[in-house]
Design a protein around this motif. Structure first.
Motif, PDB file in Angstrom:
ATOM      1  N   VAL A  65      34.292  33.187  46.940  1.00  0.00           N
ATOM      2  CA  VAL A  65      34.765  34.229  46.939  1.00  0.00           C
ATOM      3  C   VAL A  65      33.492  35.292  47.167  1.00  0.00           C
ATOM      4  CG1 VAL A  65      35.938  36.158  45.194  1.00  0.00           C
ATOM      5  CG2 VAL A  65      36.814  33.833  45.524  1.00  0.00           C
ATOM      6  N   LEU A  66      32.398  34.892  46.450  1.00  0.00           N
ATOM      7  CA  LEU A  66      31.116  35.731  46.507  1.00  0.00           C
ATOM      8  C   LEU A  66      30.939  35.962  47.914  1.00  0.00           C
ATOM      9  CD1 LEU A  66      28.957  34.884  43.538  1.00  0.00           C
ATOM     10  CD2 LEU A  66      29.479  37.126  44.170  1.00  0.00           C
ATOM     11  N   ALA A  67      30.920  34.955  48.784  1.00  0.00           N
ATOM     12  CA  ALA A  67      30.608  34.998  50.335  1.00  0.00           C
ATOM     13  C   ALA A  67      31.477  36.003  50.932  1.00  0.00           C
ATOM     14  CB  ALA A  67      30.708  33.783  50.793  1.00  0.00           C
ATOM     15  N   LEU A  68      32.622  36.541  50.432  1.00  0.00           N
ATOM     16  CA  LEU A  68      33.530  37.328  51.128  1.00  0.00           C
ATOM     17  C   LEU A  68      33.410  38.886  50.752  1.00  0.00           C
ATOM     18  CD1 LEU A  68      36.641  35.043  51.038  1.00  0.00           C
ATOM     19  CD2 LEU A  68      35.134  35.331  53.143  1.00  0.00           C
ATOM     20  N   ASP A  74      31.836  48.159  39.184  1.00  0.00           N
ATOM     21  CA  ASP A  74      30.753  48.584  38.422  1.00  0.00           C
ATOM     22  C   ASP A  74      31.359  49.735  37.665  1.00  0.00           C
ATOM     23  OD1 ASP A  74      28.448  49.041  36.915  1.00  0.00           O
ATOM     24  OD2 ASP A  74      27.461  49.867  38.712  1.00  0.00           O
ATOM     25  N   GLY A  75      32.047  49.434  36.535  1.00  0.00           N
ATOM     26  CA  GLY A  75      32.798  50.208  35.752  1.00  0.00           C
ATOM     27  C   GLY A  75      34.133  50.810  36.691  1.00  0.00           C
ATOM     28  N   ASP A  76      34.194  52.193  36.870  1.00  0.00           N
ATOM     29  CA  ASP A  76      35.238  52.805  37.866  1.00  0.00           C
ATOM     30  C   ASP A  76      34.868  52.951  39.448  1.00  0.00           C
ATOM     31  OD1 ASP A  76      37.180  52.888  35.521  1.00  0.00           O
ATOM     32  OD2 ASP A  76      36.377  54.938  35.069  1.00  0.00           O
ATOM     33  N   ALA A  77      33.647  52.459  39.380  1.00  0.00           N
ATOM     34  CA  ALA A  77      33.125  52.813  40.845  1.00  0.00           C
ATOM     35  C   ALA A  77      32.770  51.282  41.484  1.00  0.00           C
ATOM     36  CB  ALA A  77      31.776  53.444  40.969  1.00  0.00           C
ATOM     37  N   THR A  78      32.248  51.168  42.826  1.00  0.00           N
ATOM     38  CA  THR A  78      31.768  50.203  43.141  1.00  0.00           C
ATOM     39  C   THR A  78      30.319  50.282  43.393  1.00  0.00           C
ATOM     40  OG1 THR A  78      32.373  50.632  45.405  1.00  0.00           O
ATOM     41  CG2 THR A  78      34.219  49.201  44.310  1.00  0.00           C
ATOM     42  N   ALA A  79      29.743  49.056  43.672  1.00  0.00           N
ATOM     43  CA  ALA A  79      28.134  49.124  44.240  1.00  0.00           C
ATOM     44  C   ALA A  79      28.168  47.905  45.320  1.00  0.00           C
ATOM     45  CB  ALA A  79      27.484  48.816  42.885  1.00  0.00           C
ATOM     46  N   PRO A  80      27.055  48.191  46.149  1.00  0.00           N
ATOM     47  CA  PRO A  80      26.678  47.304  47.032  1.00  0.00           C
ATOM     48  C   PRO A  80      26.314  45.735  46.477  1.00  0.00           C
ATOM     49  CG  PRO A  80      25.606  49.301  47.576  1.00  0.00           C
ATOM     50  CD  PRO A  80      26.124  49.390  46.320  1.00  0.00           C
ATOM     51  N   LEU A  81      26.891  44.839  46.848  1.00  0.00           N
ATOM     52  CA  LEU A  81      26.843  43.521  46.657  1.00  0.00           C
ATOM     53  C   LEU A  81      25.648  42.822  47.488  1.00  0.00           C
ATOM     54  CD1 LEU A  81      27.126  41.230  44.669  1.00  0.00           C
ATOM     55  CD2 LEU A  81      28.795  40.368  46.254  1.00  0.00           C
ATOM     56  N   ASP A  82      24.210  43.315  46.998  1.00  0.00           N
ATOM     57  CA  ASP A  82      22.811  42.889  47.931  1.00  0.00           C
ATOM     58  C   ASP A  82      22.477  41.651  47.457  1.00  0.00           C
ATOM     59  OD1 ASP A  82      21.687  43.344  45.460  1.00  0.00           O
ATOM     60  OD2 ASP A  82      20.812  45.171  46.021  1.00  0.00           O
ATOM     61  N   ALA A  83      21.430  40.998  48.005  1.00  0.00           N
ATOM     62  CA  ALA A  83      21.197  39.646  47.871  1.00  0.00           C
ATOM     63  C   ALA A  83      20.709  39.506  46.633  1.00  0.00           C
ATOM     64  CB  ALA A  83      20.138  39.429  48.794  1.00  0.00           C
ATOM     65  N   ALA A  84      19.941  40.483  46.007  1.00  0.00           N
ATOM     66  CA  ALA A  84      19.423  40.303  44.695  1.00  0.00           C
ATOM     67  C   ALA A  84      20.525  40.299  43.586  1.00  0.00           C
ATOM     68  CB  ALA A  84      18.669  41.538  44.313  1.00  0.00           C
ATOM     69  N   LYS A  85      21.652  41.159  43.640  1.00  0.00           N
ATOM     70  CA  LYS A  85      22.720  40.995  42.920  1.00  0.00           C
ATOM     71  C   LYS A  85      23.519  39.614  43.068  1.00  0.00           C
ATOM     72  CE  LYS A  85      25.394  43.194  39.933  1.00  0.00           C
ATOM     73  NZ  LYS A  85      24.939  43.318  38.568  1.00  0.00           N
ATOM     74  N   HIS A  86      23.606  39.371  44.178  1.00  0.00           N
ATOM     75  CA  HIS A  86      24.470  38.098  44.590  1.00  0.00           C
ATOM     76  C   HIS A  86      23.805  37.017  43.948  1.00  0.00           C
ATOM     77  CE1 HIS A  86      25.853  34.700  46.883  1.00  0.00           C
ATOM     78  NE2 HIS A  86      26.845  35.369  47.255  1.00  0.00           N
ATOM     79  N   ALA A  87      22.365  36.944  44.113  1.00  0.00           N
ATOM     80  CA  ALA A  87      21.791  35.878  43.293  1.00  0.00           C
ATOM     81  C   ALA A  87      21.832  35.886  41.879  1.00  0.00           C
ATOM     82  CB  ALA A  87      19.954  35.902  43.525  1.00  0.00           C
ATOM     83  N   ARG A  88      21.721  36.943  41.201  1.00  0.00           N
ATOM     84  CA  ARG A  88      22.264  37.139  39.525  1.00  0.00           C
ATOM     85  C   ARG A  88      23.274  36.748  39.237  1.00  0.00           C
ATOM     86  NH1 ARG A  88      18.965  41.677  40.433  1.00  0.00           N
ATOM     87  NH2 ARG A  88      20.780  43.197  40.253  1.00  0.00           N
ATOM     88  N   THR A 126      38.266  39.322  53.736  1.00  0.00           N
ATOM     89  CA  THR A 126      36.908  39.955  53.875  1.00  0.00           C
ATOM     90  C   THR A 126      36.599  41.177  53.350  1.00  0.00           C
ATOM     91  OG1 THR A 126      37.495  40.878  56.160  1.00  0.00           O
ATOM     92  CG2 THR A 126      36.569  38.477  56.100  1.00  0.00           C
ATOM     93  N   ARG A 127      35.416  41.735  53.171  1.00  0.00           N
ATOM     94  CA  ARG A 127      35.157  43.025  53.098  1.00  0.00           C
ATOM     95  C   ARG A 127      35.708  43.226  51.426  1.00  0.00           C
ATOM     96  NH1 ARG A 127      37.694  43.402  57.190  1.00  0.00           N
ATOM     97  NH2 ARG A 127      39.031  44.835  56.752  1.00  0.00           N
ATOM     98  N   LEU A 128      35.435  42.385  50.810  1.00  0.00           N
ATOM     99  CA  LEU A 128      36.126  42.400  49.277  1.00  0.00           C
ATOM    100  C   LEU A 128      35.087  43.131  48.362  1.00  0.00           C
ATOM    101  CD1 LEU A 128      37.711  38.874  49.162  1.00  0.00           C
ATOM    102  CD2 LEU A 128      38.779  41.027  49.957  1.00  0.00           C
ATOM    103  N   VAL A 129      35.764  43.529  47.128  1.00  0.00           N
ATOM    104  CA  VAL A 129      35.280  44.080  46.111  1.00  0.00           C
ATOM    105  C   VAL A 129      35.272  42.915  45.001  1.00  0.00           C
ATOM    106  CG1 VAL A 129      35.375  45.841  44.277  1.00  0.00           C
ATOM    107  CG2 VAL A 129      36.024  46.377  46.462  1.00  0.00           C
TER     108      VAL A 129
END
Length: 186
Positions: A65-68, A74-88, A126-129
């Motif tokens: 799922v993460l790969a998609l 992030d609460g009521d909003a969304t934030a980019p899933l960058d490489a560092a956040k993906h790793a965490r 794709t392009r999932l939250v």
């Protein structure tokens, strides 16, 4: 996750766990499409229409799922899933597995009103939250360790074949007295 489990899940133990803690989790939601769990891709999806509008909801193995996903809730909003956040997030799932917990990831995206009744395909997932993770304790039966000890005393060698995360399998094997020094995966 509970909406997807109630409307279009495979009725397995994980879907039961997702829905059990909530009263009528799919109330106000209507199933408009379903893509059954794909054991190769390790995800399943539904399209549903409810108070949040038409949504595609995907659930499955965290790494699949993460790969998609391109963003995360992030609460009521969304934030980019960058490489560092993906790793965490991946490390978080590994830490849960080290505790013997099985995890699934839940993701979604708006499902266009122009497409509510068509079949869901891989290109749609794709392009999932990333909405989050659900972790489940699935401990061995209380009698497992004694049964394994009796098998060993009788000269039997036990091998475990599992579709679970290798870290989870190693942890659970240890709980029932098996030395899982080598876990094969793939």
């Amino acid at each position: 996750g509970a909406i997807a489990a109630a409307l279009g899940g495979d009725r397995g133990a994980l879907d039961l766990a997702l829905t059990q803690g909530l009263q009528n989790p799919a109330e106000g939601w209507r199933l408009t499409g379903r893509r059954a769990f794909d054991f190769t891709r390790r995800i399943g999806s539904i399209a549903a229409c409810g108070s949040a509008g038409p949504l595609l909801i995907v659930k499955g193995a965290p790494e699949a799922v993460l790969a998609l996903c391109t963003t995360f809730r992030d609460g009521d909003a969304t934030a980019p899933l960058d490489a560092a956040k993906h790793a965490r997030m991946t490390e978080h799932v590994r830490a849960l597995a080290g505790q013997g917990l099985r995890s699934i990831a839940i993701a979604s995206r708006p499902w266009s009103p122009a497409e509510p009744s068509r079949d869901i395909g891989p290109d749609d997932e794709t392009r999932l939250v990333l909405e989050g993770f659900c972790a489940f304790a699935d401990p061995p039966k209380p009698t497992a360790a004694a049964a394994i000890a009796r098998l060993a005393a009788a000269g039997s060698t036990l091998k475990i074949l599992s579709g679970d995360d290798p870290i989870v399998v190693k942890r659970l094997a240890g709980l029932v007295g098996l030395k899982a020094e080598e876990v094969l995966s793939g």
